[in-house]
Design an enzyme around this catalytic site. Structure first.
Site, PDB file in Angstrom:
ATOM      1  N   GLN A 118       0.834  -1.201   0.000  1.00 19.61           N
ATOM      2  CA  GLN A 118       0.000   0.000   0.000  1.00 19.61           C
ATOM      3  C   GLN A 118       0.866   1.249   0.000  1.00 19.61           C
ATOM      4  O   GLN A 118       1.131   1.835   1.042  1.00 19.61           O
ATOM      5  CB  GLN A 118      -0.891  -0.032   1.253  1.00 19.61           C
ATOM      6  CG  GLN A 118      -1.877   1.077   1.368  1.00 19.61           C
ATOM      7  CD  GLN A 118      -3.083   0.860   0.491  1.00 19.61           C
ATOM      8  OE1 GLN A 118      -3.417  -0.251   0.129  1.00 19.61           O
ATOM      9  NE2 GLN A 118      -3.737   1.924   0.139  1.00 19.61           N
ATOM     10  N   PHE A 119       1.326   1.673  -1.176  1.00 19.03           N
ATOM     11  CA  PHE A 119       2.204   2.841  -1.244  1.00 19.03           C
ATOM     12  C   PHE A 119       1.508   4.116  -0.784  1.00 19.03           C
ATOM     13  O   PHE A 119       2.155   5.057  -0.347  1.00 19.03           O
ATOM     14  CB  PHE A 119       2.793   3.021  -2.651  1.00 19.03           C
ATOM     15  CG  PHE A 119       1.860   3.664  -3.642  1.00 19.03           C
ATOM     16  CD1 PHE A 119       1.911   5.036  -3.855  1.00 19.03           C
ATOM     17  CD2 PHE A 119       0.949   2.906  -4.356  1.00 19.03           C
ATOM     18  CE1 PHE A 119       1.058   5.642  -4.768  1.00 19.03           C
ATOM     19  CE2 PHE A 119       0.103   3.499  -5.270  1.00 19.03           C
ATOM     20  CZ  PHE A 119       0.146   4.867  -5.476  1.00 19.03           C
ATOM     21  N   THR A 120       0.181   4.150  -0.824  1.00 22.27           N
ATOM     22  CA  THR A 120      -0.530   5.376  -0.455  1.00 22.27           C
ATOM     23  C   THR A 120      -0.430   5.697   1.031  1.00 22.27           C
ATOM     24  O   THR A 120      -0.803   6.794   1.445  1.00 22.27           O
ATOM     25  CB  THR A 120      -2.012   5.322  -0.880  1.00 22.27           C
ATOM     26  OG1 THR A 120      -2.651   4.231  -0.218  1.00 22.27           O
ATOM     27  CG2 THR A 120      -2.141   5.169  -2.391  1.00 22.27           C
TER      28      THR A 120
END
Length: 149
Positions: free
Chosen positions: A78-80
């Site tokens: 989950q890069f966000t």
């Protein structure tokens, strides 16, 4: 590294309508990596997650770990989690690690958890995923290897 930990009675990830990972009782993890993260960050968080005493005992107190209850982990990249929303309305993702570094550390993190005796299911790194879960409690925690929160 940052992780959103959600205690779940069930969870699964779908990519293009196909299930890539599915668990019953356990933890759903959203895992983000930033530039300077190392294997030490991953080791710290893997041990922290596996040892968290957030499952209820016979007296309904959060005293049991994932190992105590025989639970599994659904780990989703989950890069966000490194999205910066302080300026304007469009998140800035400059603090998220480059995909090559993030994927290597994400895979290392998952293997570390497996080495601690926990079954790990995953999504697909970099893919558009649908994450489904039943948050049990609800119990949701935020972890950061740099202890920013």
């Amino acid at each position: 590294m940052r992780i959103v930990v959600q205690r779940a009675s069930q969870g699964r990830v779908l990519v293009d309508g196909n299930v890539t990972g599915e668990i019953g009782r356990g933890l759903v993890l959203l895992v983000g990596v930033t530039h300077g993260d190392t294997e030490q960050d991953a080791d710290y968080l893997a041990e922290k997650v596996v040892g968290l005493r957030i499952f209820e005992d016979a007296e309904r107190k959060m005293n049991l770990s994932l190992l105590d209850v025989g639970g599994a982990i659904l780990s989703v990249s989950q890069f966000t989690l490194y999205g910066d929303c302080r300026k304007g309305r469009r998140p800035n993702f400059m603090e998220a690690a480059r995909p090559e570094h993030a994927n290597r550390l994400y895979e290392y993190f998952n293997e570390k958890i497996r080495s601690l005796g926990v079954r790990v299911e995953t999504g697909v790194f970099g893919a558009m995923m649908e994450v489904e879960l039943v948050n049990d409690g609800p119990v949701t925690l935020l972890l950061d290897s740099r202890k920013d929160f």
